[in-house]
Design an enzyme around this catalytic site. Structure first.
Site, PDB file in Angstrom:
ATOM      1  N   HIS A 262     -34.642 -77.038 -20.709  1.00 13.74           N
ATOM      2  CA  HIS A 262     -34.831 -77.233 -22.151  1.00 13.74           C
ATOM      3  C   HIS A 262     -33.451 -77.458 -22.773  1.00 13.74           C
ATOM      4  CE1 HIS A 262     -39.079 -76.066 -22.690  1.00 13.74           C
ATOM      5  NE2 HIS A 262     -38.880 -75.161 -21.765  1.00 13.74           N
TER       6      HIS A 262
ATOM      7  N   GLU B 260     -30.402 -74.844 -21.660  1.00 18.08           N
ATOM      8  CA  GLU B 260     -31.073 -73.760 -20.946  1.00 18.08           C
ATOM      9  C   GLU B 260     -31.223 -74.166 -19.481  1.00 18.08           C
ATOM     10  OE1 GLU B 260     -35.029 -70.934 -21.573  1.00 18.08           O
ATOM     11  OE2 GLU B 260     -34.901 -72.872 -22.572  1.00 18.08           O
TER      12      GLU B 260
ATOM     13  N   SER C 182     -47.656 -76.410 -20.269  1.00 13.27           N
ATOM     14  CA  SER C 182     -46.361 -76.863 -19.771  1.00 13.27           C
ATOM     15  C   SER C 182     -46.419 -77.097 -18.265  1.00 13.27           C
ATOM     16  CB  SER C 182     -45.275 -75.839 -20.151  1.00 13.27           C
ATOM     17  OG  SER C 182     -43.993 -76.315 -19.802  1.00 13.27           O
TER      18      SER C 182
ATOM     19  N   ASP D   6     -41.198 -82.383 -16.824  1.00 14.95           N
ATOM     20  CA  ASP D   6     -42.208 -81.359 -16.601  1.00 14.95           C
ATOM     21  C   ASP D   6     -43.543 -81.756 -17.232  1.00 14.95           C
ATOM     22  OD1 ASP D   6     -41.560 -80.918 -19.305  1.00 14.95           O
ATOM     23  OD2 ASP D   6     -41.843 -78.746 -19.142  1.00 14.95           O
TER      24      ASP D   6
ATOM     25  N   SER E  36     -33.471 -73.808 -17.432  1.00 13.71           N
ATOM     26  CA  SER E  36     -34.781 -74.354 -17.085  1.00 13.71           C
ATOM     27  C   SER E  36     -34.875 -75.847 -17.369  1.00 13.71           C
ATOM     28  CB  SER E  36     -35.869 -73.629 -17.875  1.00 13.71           C
ATOM     29  OG  SER E  36     -35.714 -73.889 -19.249  1.00 13.71           O
TER      30      SER E  36
ATOM     31  N   ASP F  61     -45.304 -81.094 -19.828  1.00 17.43           N
ATOM     32  CA  ASP F  61     -45.488 -81.477 -21.230  1.00 17.43           C
ATOM     33  C   ASP F  61     -44.275 -82.211 -21.790  1.00 17.43           C
ATOM     34  OD1 ASP F  61     -43.903 -79.150 -21.292  1.00 17.43           O
ATOM     35  OD2 ASP F  61     -44.659 -78.557 -23.259  1.00 17.43           O
TER      36      ASP F  61
ATOM     37  N   ASP G 252     -41.017 -81.709 -22.232  1.00 19.78           N
ATOM     38  CA  ASP G 252     -39.890 -81.209 -23.030  1.00 19.78           C
ATOM     39  C   ASP G 252     -38.688 -80.814 -22.166  1.00 19.78           C
ATOM     40  OD1 ASP G 252     -40.887 -78.822 -21.978  1.00 19.78           O
ATOM     41  OD2 ASP G 252     -41.549 -78.016 -23.907  1.00 19.78           O
TER      42      ASP G 252
END
Length: 499
Positions: A348, A344, A122, A259, A346, A261, A263
């Site tokens: 997500h 979330e 990630s 980011d 972050s 990866d 997601d």
């Protein structure tokens, strides 16, 4: 008989090339992360694949699995070591090649495959590797599955399943991109900065945004696994500031950062101001609950209190539940409750039908943001942000704390605040109004200001977030109050960033 993994082996020795090495702490709460060649070697990855195949069989799930890998110099070799272990355990492996993580999740649905093992670290720094796994789409593993996987791998409880096979799906990204872009084009011509930090999303994000009708300004979209400018993490201020500069230079409507990866998606508005993902979530919740009445949302304990107090969400009948931080926890809770979406801090975001399939995809988030702007003619991203009640929020701040001790430190911090509440004590000059302890401790005082301390699920760090609906000074007061408590624990080191 495959040998039992060792926790430590010395590189450049016979043993390192002849035995599996797997450090136990690499098995996290909901995925796996190791420093490659320091905490896991290729034979250790092979052991992980054998263990994952054994776990899938043990749970009675069809032994068929999607794999992919992110753009790091060593990820492909790690994926092939993982595949060899999965095949030895009897799995049929579907390889979608170089991919963002949500492409592997999409392939579970598109290819009708129950399981996934995506090789990615990630947003972690170079040197890290890891695997995101699941055996019940759209969900990924939680603590129960990760604990059992750890037991199987470290105790070498492997079973030679036989009958394993391999299939590579050529040009698979075209299917993923076609699925994302099979929608009406935007009515509004948006100028969008697409920032990828030279990570995997650079191969996909610009063409997806162009296909839905955006004018795209690419920023660091060339794939380069050395990450020459900054780590591709839209929570880090360095990446957000680079997006800000590009937005202002090109007079863009919005900046979107992905980011490593793919997601997660970070957002910078048309004035160059970073909008933390939890505030973006409130904006999206407003937009979605205007279309879908009585909408339910799930948000993590790091997120703003506006999900509960925003008058627009209240007027539209939206209901919000706070839950544990972590993409696996949030995905599972959003699925269990049948919520419209989960958000979330972050970045997500988990969209259920009709917006998504329940898994986190930074490109689905980006499309949702563009469509929100499309449904607000005459309004800018800054206008939508400024329409929210004002709060002062910190970025996610992470002081170093070793994997072996971080949960003990958090337990002690939780007990400290519980005792303080029972004694009628004060935090930053006010009594404690509420404690939420589903994931670390979130302490809210009388004026609505709050602080959170929890253990990071994927790095040797703690996580600290503070917010105040009153003033910037009160936000700083809350940070100082919680930092005083953390400094009583010598195991807690320096922060990656602070306010």
């Amino acid at each position: 008989m495959f040998p039992k993994p060792k926790p430590v082996l010395v590189p450049n020795t016979y043993a390192f090339e002849s035995e599996p090495m797997v450090k136990p702490t690499g098995f996290r709460e909901y995925d796996a992360r190791w420093l490659f060649n320091k905490e896991i070697n290729l034979m250790g990855v092979q052991a992980l694949g054998m263990g994952l195949g054994a776990l899938i069989a043990e749970r009675g799930v069809k032994q068929e699995i999607v794999t992919g890998h992110d753009f790091r110099g060593y990820s492909a070799s790690i994926k092939y070591a993982l595949i060899s272990g999965l095949m030895a355990a009897g799995c049929k492996v579907h390889d979608v090649g170089l991919a963002v993580t949500p492409m592997a999740y999409f392939a579970q649905f598109d290819l009708d495959v129950p399981c996934v093992a995506m090789v990615t670290a990630s947003h972690n720094d170079n040197g890290w590797t890891g695997v995101k796994m699941g055996a019940n789409r759209p969900l990924t593993f939680g603590p129960e599955e990760m604990t059992r996987l750890k037991e199987i791998v470290l105790n070498a409880e492997f079973k030679n399943g036989g009958g394993g096979s391999y299939q590579f799906h050529e040009n698979y990204p075209a299917r993923y991109i076609a699925d994302l872009t099979n929608r009406p084009k935007l009515k509004r011509r948006l100028k969008v900065v697409a920032a990828c930090g030279n990570g995997t999303a650079g191969a996909f994000a610009p063409q997806v945004l162009q296909a839905i009708g955006c004018e795209v300004i690419p920023l660091d979209t060339e794939l380069d696994h050395t990450f020459p400018k900054y780590n591709p993490n839209p929570e880090d201020m360095e990446m957000l500031h680079a997006i800000r500069d590009a937005v202002l230079e090109h007079k863009a409507d919005v900046g979107l950062g992905f980011d490593g990866d793919g997601d997660r998606c970070g957002v910078v508005d048309n004035t160059g101001e970073e909008i933390f993902a939890d505030k973006v979530g409130v904006m999206l919740a407003r937009d979605m609950s205007a279309i879908h009445k009585q909408a339910q949302f799930v948000v993590d304990v790091k997120s703003t209190g506006l999900f509960m107090t925003d008058p627009v969400l209240q007027a539209q009948g939206a209901n919000t539940v706070y839950w544990k931080t972590g993409h696996s926890y949030m995905k599972r809770r959003t699925n269990e409750l049948g919520a419209l979406a989960g958000f979330e801090k972050s970045g997500h975001f988990f969209f259920n039908k009709p917006f998504g399939r329940g898994y986190d995809d930074g490109l689905v988030s980006a499309i949702a943001i563009c469509e929100m702007l499309d449904r607000a003619p005459g309004k800018s991203m800054a206008d939508l942000k400024d329409a929210l009640p004002k709060t002062w929020s910190s970025p996610t701040m992470s002081p170093h704390c070793g994997d072996e001790v971080k949960y003990g430190v958090v337990d002690a911090v939780v007990k400290h605040f519980q005792a303080l509440q029972q004694q009628g004590g004060q935090v930053a000059g006010q009594r404690i109004r509420d404690l939420v302890t589903v994931n670390g401790v979130r302490v809210t005082v009388e004026d609505g200001s709050w602080c959170l301390v929890r253990a990071s699920s994927n790095k040797p760090e703690l996580v600290v977030v503070v917010e105040s609906p009153v003033s910037e000074r009160r936000m700083h007061d809350m940070f100082e109050a919680v930092n005083v408590v953390l400094r009583t624990h010598p195991e807690v080191g320096a922060y990656n960033q602070t306010i």
